[in-house]
Enzyme design. Structure first.
Site, PDB file in Angstrom:
ATOM      1  N   HIS A 156       0.827  -1.215   0.000  1.00 23.67           N
ATOM      2  CA  HIS A 156       0.000   0.000   0.000  1.00 23.67           C
ATOM      3  C   HIS A 156       0.862   1.266   0.000  1.00 23.67           C
ATOM      4  O   HIS A 156       0.419   2.337   0.440  1.00 23.67           O
ATOM      5  CB  HIS A 156      -0.950   0.017   1.203  1.00 23.67           C
ATOM      6  CG  HIS A 156      -1.705  -1.245   1.392  1.00 23.67           C
ATOM      7  ND1 HIS A 156      -2.846  -1.547   0.665  1.00 23.67           N
ATOM      8  CD2 HIS A 156      -1.471  -2.321   2.192  1.00 23.67           C
ATOM      9  CE1 HIS A 156      -3.297  -2.739   1.026  1.00 23.67           C
ATOM     10  NE2 HIS A 156      -2.469  -3.240   1.942  1.00 23.67           N
ATOM     11  N   SER A 288      19.997  17.368 -14.262  1.00 26.48           N
ATOM     12  CA  SER A 288      19.061  18.476 -14.433  1.00 26.48           C
ATOM     13  C   SER A 288      19.828  19.685 -14.948  1.00 26.48           C
ATOM     14  O   SER A 288      20.943  19.951 -14.511  1.00 26.48           O
ATOM     15  CB  SER A 288      18.388  18.815 -13.103  1.00 26.48           C
ATOM     16  OG  SER A 288      17.691  20.050 -13.181  1.00 26.48           O
TER      17      SER A 288
END
Length: 485
Positions: A156, A288
């Protein structure tokens, strides 16, 4: 040069997939295969008594490789005739004039187009299978190496009972083994699905006329051409085309593999987000353009992207098959020119990425241990409860004591951002004095991973070993895939 920079390029071609897969679906291979199929037809018809000269066969075989100049000849003829197959019959006839009158004798266009497509599907699967075997081999080595390194399991999206790094990789291996089986099964079935020589509506009427009503010779012609093309058998009944149901089944196997790629890539991206596991990152690689510190999981992001595209090709194949009318309609042609090559190019690109990622995954053991230390005290409470019960204490009373302390420790972690101090709280309670000396054993991460290491060993030494036996020669030469971008 202008064409390369001023014309749209399919990124599967220009950025992502291998040269060998691009060649399978290239114009040169397509037209060479058509010519080879015309040779098979002429040789088989001659073997069964039709008047085809040795010179005709010799000229056909001498020119099965299309010359660069012949592409232009065929293009001019196709523009004139609006028919690609007849344009290439004409072009081949110019190269082999002694055979010009017997090329394509009794056949319809789908004799070359469809039999060639089946050949491409077979050959493309033959390229994918050893690459997939190589990925499974590399992930198996990784799983064995880390089979007993504990890490947090997640259910979960929340921390759960510990597994090991290798045990988690075994989940990926298990699914990829299913993909290997699916692709092998698809390839094996394809070998008995050749279209062969069936005529314009699948009745073989033209060949029955050529052989003066001799059914045995027509059936034998089908067998000879099929064998020469390297297939085990041909379908007994087809329409003008081979059934597009075959495309559905092939692309289903590829799409299923695509869903595995997205799943595996997603798992690695989540673990990279936790800083537990990272894909390879090159010395000069930039994560990046703005944030110089970043190590974005670009390979796995691309894997997810291409896997998502791959698993959606199945819809194209299903809809194309179901939309076919009676003995055939041509609304399948344009979409198949896109769907068939691109699905295989996409699968090939995914395998290059999986190869690259599995060749150098980085396991950050310190981070993994840090995350275990943060969560393990909560997970160890069941062991502590059981140990107290063994010494005669009430399970319910012990549970309540731990529940209260767990909520206090949880508040410290979540609201104050401090380390988990549950064990210190337990040690400070007189109630737990009977088990304090056992705490080191009760919270040892190795005791929480169950049979993880054994499961990895059993998987690799049984299912993986058996599945990869047929690829041993190819696996000796597996190299690191080099990504273009």
């Amino acid at each position: 040069m202008g064409d390369n920079h001023d014309t749209y390029q399919n990124p599967l071609n220009s950025r992502y997939c291998s040269n060998e897969m691009k060649f399978v679906f290239s114009p040169r291979n397509r037209f060479n295969t058509w010519r080879q199929l015309w040779v098979y037809l002429a040789e088989s018809e001659r073997e069964l008594g039709l008047d085809i000269s040795d010179e005709a066969i010799s000229q056909l075989k001498a020119h099965t490789a299309i010359e660069d100049s012949e592409f232009e000849t065929a293009a001019v003829e196709e523009k004139r005739r609006r028919h690609d197959v007849m344009a290439h019959v004409h072009t081949y006839g110019l190269a082999a004039p002694a055979a010009a009158g017997i090329i394509h004798w009794g056949a319809t266009s789908c004799y070359v187009t469809d039999n060639a497509d089946l050949t491409f599907l077979r050959d493309a699967l033959d390229l994918l299978l050893p690459k997939l075997a190589g990925v499974i081999q590399r992930l198996s080595s990784f799983a064995l190496e880390y089979r007993d390194l504990p890490c947090l399991g997640y259910t979960h999206g929340q921390p759960a009972q510990l597994v090991t790094v290798g045990k988690r990789a075994s989940l990926w291996i298990t699914d990829l083994l299913d993909d290997l089986h699916n692709l092998e099964h698809t390839r094996d079935r394809l070998m008995s699905k050749f279209r062969g020589v069936k005529g314009t509506t699948g009745t073989q009427a033209s060949f029955l006329a050529i052989f003066k009503g001799d059914h045995d010779k027509v059936e034998r012609l089908d067998e000879l051409v099929t064998a020469r093309a390297g297939f085990e058998s041909a379908e007994i009944s087809t329409s003008q085309t081979y059934s597009r149901k075959i495309d559905v089944d092939v692309i289903h196997a590829l799409s299923s593999f695509g869903s595995t790629c997205e799943r595996v890539g997603g798992d690695i991206r989540h673990l990279a987000m936790f800083k537990e596991l990272e894909e390879p990152f090159e010395a000069d690689q930039i994560g990046s353009s703005a944030m110089a510190y970043k190590r974005n999981p670009m390979r796995c992001e691309r894997l997810c992207s291409l896997g998502r595209k791959l698993r959606n090709f199945s819809g194209d194949a299903e809809q194309t098959y179901s939309a076919q009318w009676l003995e055939r309609s041509l609304d399948d042609s344009a979409i198949r020119r896109i769907t068939l090559p691109e699905s295989f190019l996409c699968a090939d690109a995914c395998l290059l990425l999986l190869n690259n990622v599995s060749s150098g995954m980085v396991v950050n053991k310190a981070v993994i241990q840090q995350r275990i230390d943060q969560e393990l005290p909560f997970m160890a409470t069941e062991n502590i409860i059981m140990a107290m019960v063994e010494r005669g204490f009430s399970r319910q009373e012990t549970h309540e004591e731990i529940r209260v302390l767990s909520h206090q420790a949880g508040a410290v972690v979540k609201q104050q951002g401090k380390p988990n101090d549950l064990l210190e709280r337990i040690q400070g309670r007189e109630f737990f004095k009977p088990v304090i000396s056992e705490l080191p054993n009760l919270i040892d991460p190795q005791t929480f991973t169950g049979r993880s290491a054994r499961i990895v060993e059993r998987l690799v030494n049984t299912k993986v070993k058996t599945a990869l036996e047929r690829y041993q020669d190819a696996l000796q030469n597996v190299k690191d895939a080099e990504l273009k971008v």
